[in-house]
Design a protein around this motif. Structure first.
Motif, PDB file in Angstrom:
ATOM      1  N   TRP A  29       4.147  -4.200   3.431  1.00  0.00           N
ATOM      2  CA  TRP A  29       3.787  -4.417   4.835  1.00  0.00           C
ATOM      3  C   TRP A  29       3.819  -5.914   5.124  1.00  0.00           C
ATOM      4  O   TRP A  29       3.319  -6.710   4.340  1.00  0.00           O
ATOM      5  CB  TRP A  29       2.383  -3.887   5.121  1.00  0.00           C
ATOM      6  N   LYS A  52       0.866  -1.188   0.000  1.00  0.00           N
ATOM      7  CA  LYS A  52       0.000   0.000   0.000  1.00  0.00           C
ATOM      8  C   LYS A  52       0.894   1.227   0.000  1.00  0.00           C
ATOM      9  O   LYS A  52       1.854   1.294   0.771  1.00  0.00           O
ATOM     10  CB  LYS A  52      -0.912  -0.021   1.241  1.00  0.00           C
ATOM     11  N   SER A  53       0.611   2.180  -0.870  1.00  0.00           N
ATOM     12  CA  SER A  53       1.405   3.409  -0.985  1.00  0.00           C
ATOM     13  C   SER A  53       2.885   3.097  -1.197  1.00  0.00           C
ATOM     14  O   SER A  53       3.760   3.723  -0.595  1.00  0.00           O
ATOM     15  CB  SER A  53       1.217   4.289   0.250  1.00  0.00           C
ATOM     16  N   SER A  54       3.169   2.081  -2.028  1.00  0.00           N
ATOM     17  CA  SER A  54       4.530   1.646  -2.365  1.00  0.00           C
ATOM     18  C   SER A  54       5.314   1.128  -1.165  1.00  0.00           C
ATOM     19  O   SER A  54       6.542   1.073  -1.195  1.00  0.00           O
ATOM     20  CB  SER A  54       5.312   2.765  -3.051  1.00  0.00           C
ATOM     21  N   ILE A  55       4.621   0.760  -0.097  1.00  0.00           N
ATOM     22  CA  ILE A  55       5.267   0.175   1.084  1.00  0.00           C
ATOM     23  C   ILE A  55       4.843  -1.282   1.191  1.00  0.00           C
ATOM     24  O   ILE A  55       3.657  -1.596   1.119  1.00  0.00           O
ATOM     25  CB  ILE A  55       4.881   0.938   2.379  1.00  0.00           C
ATOM     26  N   ASN A  92       9.508   2.685   3.701  1.00  0.00           N
ATOM     27  CA  ASN A  92       9.551   3.284   2.369  1.00  0.00           C
ATOM     28  C   ASN A  92      10.990   3.472   1.899  1.00  0.00           C
ATOM     29  O   ASN A  92      11.261   4.242   0.999  1.00  0.00           O
ATOM     30  CB  ASN A  92       8.779   4.606   2.327  1.00  0.00           C
TER      31      ASN A  92
END
Length: 73
Positions: free
Chosen positions: A27, A22-25, A57
């Motif tokens: 998890w 999500k959002s280039s992260i 990130n």
């Protein structure tokens, strides 16, 4: 016939890994948390509540909590 994928000598026996992006992260869940795995009407179900996930990130580290109920289609 059924094929057994894990044996008790396998380090991943009886473990669940939960990951998402999500959002280039990326998890990932932490070890030692409770996840419920069951069969409902012949379909696999995985439930979790307040599961800690962490990610980065590339510089800053983040943690979040996730809850979900995943049912096989």
């Amino acid at each position: 016939s059924d094929t057994q994928l894990f044996t008790q000598s396998d380090g991943n026996y009886n473990k669940v890994f939960i990951t998402t992006v999500k959002s280039s992260i990326y998890w990932a869940s932490h070890p030692g948390q409770t996840v419920y795995v069951s069969h409902v009407n012949g379909k696999l179900q995985v439930r979790f509540c307040g599961l800690t996930l962490s990610g980065s990130n590339g510089g800053t580290g983040f943690t979040t909590l996730a809850s979900g109920n995943v049912v096989q289609l």
